[in-house]
Write a protein that holds these residues in place. Structure first.
Motif, PDB file in Angstrom:
ATOM      1  N   ALA A 147    -101.198 -20.908 -47.616  1.00  0.00           N
ATOM      2  CA  ALA A 147    -100.243 -21.639 -48.463  1.00  0.00           C
ATOM      3  C   ALA A 147     -99.127 -20.718 -48.963  1.00  0.00           C
ATOM      4  N   LEU A 148     -99.485 -19.496 -49.353  1.00  0.00           N
ATOM      5  CA  LEU A 148     -98.484 -18.550 -49.858  1.00  0.00           C
ATOM      6  C   LEU A 148     -97.469 -18.194 -48.783  1.00  0.00           C
ATOM      7  N   MET A 149     -97.954 -17.935 -47.580  1.00  0.00           N
ATOM      8  CA  MET A 149     -97.054 -17.543 -46.502  1.00  0.00           C
ATOM      9  C   MET A 149     -96.105 -18.670 -46.101  1.00  0.00           C
ATOM     10  N   LYS A 150     -96.508 -19.918 -46.325  1.00  0.00           N
ATOM     11  CA  LYS A 150     -95.634 -21.041 -46.016  1.00  0.00           C
ATOM     12  C   LYS A 150     -94.521 -21.181 -47.049  1.00  0.00           C
ATOM     13  N   ARG A 151     -94.758 -20.715 -48.269  1.00  0.00           N
ATOM     14  CA  ARG A 151     -93.797 -20.899 -49.363  1.00  0.00           C
ATOM     15  C   ARG A 151     -92.923 -19.685 -49.640  1.00  0.00           C
ATOM     16  N   PRO A 189     -91.387 -16.236 -48.019  1.00  0.00           N
ATOM     17  CA  PRO A 189     -91.227 -15.422 -46.806  1.00  0.00           C
ATOM     18  C   PRO A 189     -91.657 -13.974 -47.052  1.00  0.00           C
ATOM     19  N   LEU A 190     -92.467 -13.440 -46.154  1.00  0.00           N
ATOM     20  CA  LEU A 190     -92.934 -12.064 -46.305  1.00  0.00           C
ATOM     21  C   LEU A 190     -91.782 -11.070 -46.260  1.00  0.00           C
ATOM     22  N   ALA A 191     -90.718 -11.409 -45.545  1.00  0.00           N
ATOM     23  CA  ALA A 191     -89.556 -10.521 -45.493  1.00  0.00           C
ATOM     24  C   ALA A 191     -88.947 -10.355 -46.887  1.00  0.00           C
ATOM     25  N   LEU A 192     -88.905 -11.429 -47.661  1.00  0.00           N
ATOM     26  CA  LEU A 192     -88.369 -11.360 -49.029  1.00  0.00           C
ATOM     27  C   LEU A 192     -89.262 -10.493 -49.910  1.00  0.00           C
ATOM     28  N   ILE A 193     -90.562 -10.680 -49.807  1.00  0.00           N
ATOM     29  CA  ILE A 193     -91.504  -9.889 -50.602  1.00  0.00           C
ATOM     30  C   ILE A 193     -91.364  -8.412 -50.248  1.00  0.00           C
ATOM     31  N   THR A 194     -91.246  -8.114 -48.976  1.00  0.00           N
ATOM     32  CA  THR A 194     -91.084  -6.730 -48.524  1.00  0.00           C
ATOM     33  C   THR A 194     -89.810  -6.116 -49.095  1.00  0.00           C
TER      34      THR A 194
END
Length: 193
Positions: A161-165, A167-172
């Motif tokens: 659910a987290l990955m759908k909401r 983006p990992l690129a933003l978190i990085t």
């Protein structure tokens, strides 16, 4: 005595740096195949061991003059930010399935996976840097282990659910900016000390 401020800063930095890491994805995969509580027990134990090692290494750095510690941690934080911003096409590591759902096999698989995958990882190095920077091993250790456990819990229970909401690129990128700021701040302190 535990410093809430240091614990919160360490939690935020380590949490954001670990969230896009391959071990969070490995926890997600293990959590979808096996009992979540068993997976978490193994993963949490491995992360606690890694944090203890990192805090011990960082505490040794506090024996050096403060100006040198600030310069070393500044350079390492800048290097960590560069690593986070660098695009890597890493193949997902194959996760070996425990043959059954027993606590010891599942927890052991989670423990060994994290123990090997995280040794010398960016978040372990960051934790050592933060321990050296703040000279507060208990607060740094608490913040780091809580962050790693939180990421593991998210990966195991709610990762899809987290990955759908988010983006990992933003978190990085957010984690890299925080590390860049800590690096510049540490270097500024080294230069002005």
């Amino acid at each position: 005595m535990i410093s809430f401020t240091v614990t919160a800063v360490v939690f935020g930095v380590v949490f954001l740096a670990e969230l896009p890491d391959k071990t969070a994805l490995a926890g997600l995969v293990l959590g979808t195949r096996y009992r979540a509580s068993y997976v978490f027990a193994g993963v949490a134990a491995a992360f606690a061991l890694h944090v203890a090692l990192a805090v011990a290494a960082g505490s040794v750095l506090t024996l050096l003059p403060q100006q040198i510690v600030h310069a070393i941690t500044g350079v390492l934080f800048l290097g960590g930010a560069a690593v986070l911003l660098r695009n890597k096409d890493e193949d997902d590591e194959e996760i070996r399935k425990p043959e059954n759902q027993s606590f010891w096999k599942v927890a052991g698989a989670g423990f060994m996976l994290i123990l090997v995958a995280e040794f010398g990882d960016l978040t372990q190095i960051m934790t050592a840097n933060l321990a050296a920077r703040y000279d507060d091993p208990l607060s740094v250790g608490l913040g780091a282990v809580l962050a790693l456990w939180a990421v593991a819990g998210l990966g195991i229970v709610g990762g899809k659910a987290l990955m759908k909401r988010v983006p990992l690129a933003l978190i990085t990128k957010i984690a890299a900016v925080l590390m860049l700021a800590l690096g510049v701040w540490s270097l500024w302190e080294a230069a002005t000390a």
